[in-house]
Design a protein around this motif. Structure first.
Motif, PDB file in Angstrom:
ATOM      1  N   ASN A 261       0.867  -1.081   0.059  1.00 50.09           N
ATOM      2  CA  ASN A 261      -0.019   0.046  -0.010  1.00 50.09           C
ATOM      3  C   ASN A 261       0.723   1.192  -0.080  1.00 50.09           C
ATOM      4  N   VAL A 262       0.346   2.254  -0.639  1.00 48.05           N
ATOM      5  CA  VAL A 262       1.259   3.669  -0.478  1.00 48.05           C
ATOM      6  C   VAL A 262       0.461   4.414   0.499  1.00 48.05           C
ATOM      7  N   GLY A 263       1.453   4.158   1.723  1.00 51.12           N
ATOM      8  CA  GLY A 263       0.992   5.120   2.881  1.00 51.12           C
ATOM      9  C   GLY A 263       1.857   6.347   3.187  1.00 51.12           C
ATOM     10  N   ILE A 264       2.016   6.708   4.329  1.00 50.91           N
ATOM     11  CA  ILE A 264       2.870   8.009   4.708  1.00 50.91           C
ATOM     12  C   ILE A 264       3.657   7.598   5.843  1.00 50.91           C
ATOM     13  N   TYR A 265       5.203   8.074   5.582  1.00 52.47           N
ATOM     14  CA  TYR A 265       6.047   8.321   6.329  1.00 52.47           C
ATOM     15  C   TYR A 265       6.467   9.619   6.715  1.00 52.47           C
ATOM     16  N   SER A 266       6.322   9.884   8.228  1.00 53.36           N
ATOM     17  CA  SER A 266       6.819  11.036   8.439  1.00 53.36           C
ATOM     18  C   SER A 266       8.375  11.131   8.821  1.00 53.36           C
ATOM     19  N   GLU A 267       8.938  12.405   8.545  1.00 51.18           N
ATOM     20  CA  GLU A 267      10.302  12.572   8.473  1.00 51.18           C
ATOM     21  C   GLU A 267      10.506  14.131   8.562  1.00 51.18           C
ATOM     22  N   ASN A 268      11.146  14.816   9.747  1.00 54.37           N
ATOM     23  CA  ASN A 268      11.733  15.966   9.682  1.00 54.37           C
ATOM     24  C   ASN A 268      10.281  17.100   9.462  1.00 54.37           C
ATOM     25  N   GLY A 269       9.136  16.541   9.725  1.00 48.97           N
ATOM     26  CA  GLY A 269       7.877  17.422   9.619  1.00 48.97           C
ATOM     27  C   GLY A 269       7.496  17.286   8.489  1.00 48.97           C
ATOM     28  N   SER A 270       7.727  16.434   7.541  1.00 46.46           N
ATOM     29  CA  SER A 270       7.270  16.102   6.230  1.00 46.46           C
ATOM     30  C   SER A 270       6.671  14.964   5.964  1.00 46.46           C
ATOM     31  N   GLN A 271       5.661  14.835   5.228  1.00 46.05           N
ATOM     32  CA  GLN A 271       4.990  13.502   5.105  1.00 46.05           C
ATOM     33  C   GLN A 271       5.234  12.770   3.709  1.00 46.05           C
ATOM     34  N   PHE A 272       6.265  11.841   3.734  1.00 51.60           N
ATOM     35  CA  PHE A 272       6.671  11.252   2.411  1.00 51.60           C
ATOM     36  C   PHE A 272       5.736  10.278   2.093  1.00 51.60           C
ATOM     37  N   LEU A 273       5.324   9.873   0.950  1.00 50.71           N
ATOM     38  CA  LEU A 273       4.872   8.580   0.385  1.00 50.71           C
ATOM     39  C   LEU A 273       5.784   7.311   0.176  1.00 50.71           C
ATOM     40  N   ALA A 274       5.424   6.538   0.843  1.00 53.08           N
ATOM     41  CA  ALA A 274       6.201   5.360   0.952  1.00 53.08           C
ATOM     42  C   ALA A 274       5.312   4.054   0.872  1.00 53.08           C
ATOM     43  N   LEU A 275       5.823   2.716   0.618  1.00 51.91           N
ATOM     44  CA  LEU A 275       4.931   1.792   0.842  1.00 51.91           C
ATOM     45  C   LEU A 275       4.892   1.274   2.349  1.00 51.91           C
ATOM     46  N   SER A 276       3.827   1.370   2.896  1.00 50.83           N
ATOM     47  CA  SER A 276       3.528   1.036   4.391  1.00 50.83           C
ATOM     48  C   SER A 276       1.964   0.905   4.377  1.00 50.83           C
ATOM     49  N   ASP A 277       1.656   0.352   5.624  1.00 57.21           N
ATOM     50  CA  ASP A 277       0.381   0.317   6.103  1.00 57.21           C
ATOM     51  C   ASP A 277       0.127   1.228   7.346  1.00 57.21           C
ATOM     52  N   PRO A 278      -1.022   1.776   7.235  1.00 58.11           N
ATOM     53  CA  PRO A 278      -1.990   1.413   6.349  1.00 58.11           C
ATOM     54  C   PRO A 278      -2.049   2.466   5.225  1.00 58.11           C
ATOM     55  N   ALA A 279      -2.961   2.130   4.269  1.00 56.93           N
ATOM     56  CA  ALA A 279      -2.933   3.016   3.211  1.00 56.93           C
ATOM     57  C   ALA A 279      -3.084   4.300   3.335  1.00 56.93           C
ATOM     58  N   PHE A 280      -2.563   5.318   2.539  1.00 58.44           N
ATOM     59  CA  PHE A 280      -3.344   6.704   2.681  1.00 58.44           C
ATOM     60  C   PHE A 280      -4.321   6.808   1.909  1.00 58.44           C
ATOM     61  N   PRO A 281      -5.644   7.172   2.314  1.00 57.81           N
ATOM     62  CA  PRO A 281      -6.922   7.228   2.119  1.00 57.81           C
ATOM     63  C   PRO A 281      -7.086   8.437   1.040  1.00 57.81           C
ATOM     64  N   VAL A 282      -7.434   8.489  -0.136  1.00 55.27           N
ATOM     65  CA  VAL A 282      -7.257   9.672  -0.994  1.00 55.27           C
ATOM     66  C   VAL A 282      -8.607   9.649  -1.934  1.00 55.27           C
ATOM     67  N   LYS A 283      -8.829  10.895  -2.422  1.00 46.51           N
ATOM     68  CA  LYS A 283      -9.907  11.257  -3.444  1.00 46.51           C
ATOM     69  C   LYS A 283      -9.126  12.014  -4.583  1.00 46.51           C
ATOM     70  N   PHE A 284     -10.066  12.360  -5.544  1.00 45.10           N
ATOM     71  CA  PHE A 284      -9.406  12.973  -6.808  1.00 45.10           C
ATOM     72  C   PHE A 284     -10.148  13.978  -7.033  1.00 45.10           C
ATOM     73  N   ARG A 285      -9.757  15.082  -7.290  1.00 48.12           N
ATOM     74  CA  ARG A 285     -10.229  16.408  -7.828  1.00 48.12           C
ATOM     75  C   ARG A 285      -9.796  16.571  -8.950  1.00 48.12           C
ATOM     76  N   LYS A 286     -10.772  16.978 -10.283  1.00 50.60           N
ATOM     77  CA  LYS A 286     -10.330  17.495 -11.411  1.00 50.60           C
ATOM     78  C   LYS A 286      -9.769  18.847 -11.309  1.00 50.60           C
ATOM     79  N   ALA A 287      -8.759  18.916 -12.003  1.00 48.19           N
ATOM     80  CA  ALA A 287      -8.009  20.615 -11.972  1.00 48.19           C
ATOM     81  C   ALA A 287      -9.098  21.463 -12.552  1.00 48.19           C
TER      82      ALA A 287
END
Length: 196
Positions: free
Chosen positions: A170-196
């Motif tokens: 799953n593509v989840g979130i890894y927190s490091e130095n105040g930033s939220q990086f995407l990484a393969l981890s559990d739980p998955a990062f829940p997302v939605k999509f908005r048309k630009a």
């Protein structure tokens, strides 16, 4: 008995059509997500953080995919390109994800799985992938969208190469130095999509 046969055929056709429609990925307005059109990937639930964008972890290349700090920041526009070449983005289909109007380090803005980072043990999502050309040479550049209850999740588990051995996750979130990086981890990062 003969009158029932056309009814059965009609029901099977309608059931098949309904089933194929349910595997479409939908944006926040309920419209099908389409290849080649700009979208924002946003957190599915209310959050203080924003959409997805890019940032360098080390101050140099490659740039990583991160969640923007501010909930007011929709992130960077991106586009989807299914391996099938079809216009509608469907669930559990291999696709490239590419930021639009981003040019870091002279490399592409296509997402890719970068493997295991030795310092942290994390499996980060970076930029610099290759668009298209499904197969062994590009296996790290293909992601999928899955439905998770009332939201979506991004997954790395490419099937563009039958002979390749891949580590799925799953593509989840890894927190490091105040930033939220995407990484393969559990739980998955829940997302939605908005048309630009």
């Amino acid at each position: 008995m003969l009158a029932i046969f056309p009814l059965v055929v009609l029901l099977l056709a309608l059931t098949g059509r309904a089933r194929s429609a349910t595997d479409q990925v939908l944006d926040v307005d309920g419209n099908p997500v389409r290849a080649g059109i700009g979208y924002y990937i946003l957190p599915a639930h209310s959050s203080r953080s924003g959409g997805l964008t890019s940032l360098s972890r080390s101050g140099s290349c490659p740039f990583n995919v991160v969640q923007a700090d501010s909930g007011l920041d929709q992130g960077t526009q991106l586009t989807f390109a299914p391996a099938t070449g079809k216009k509608e983005v469907r669930l559990v289909t291999d696709l490239n994800i590419e930021f639009l109007s981003v040019n870091h380090c002279g490399s592409s803005a296509v997402w890719k799985y970068a493997g295991v980072d030795e310092a942290t043990g994390q499996r980060f999502i970076t930029l610099g992938g290759t668009a298209g050309n499904p197969g062994p040479a590009t296996v790290s550049n293909w992601f999928k969208i899955e439905k998770e209850g009332d939201h979506y999740a991004l997954v790395f588990c490419p099937t563009v190469c039958e002979s390749c051995r891949v580590v799925c996750g799953n593509v989840g979130i890894y927190s490091e130095n105040g930033s939220q990086f995407l990484a393969l981890s559990d739980p998955a990062f829940p997302v939605k999509f908005r048309k630009a």
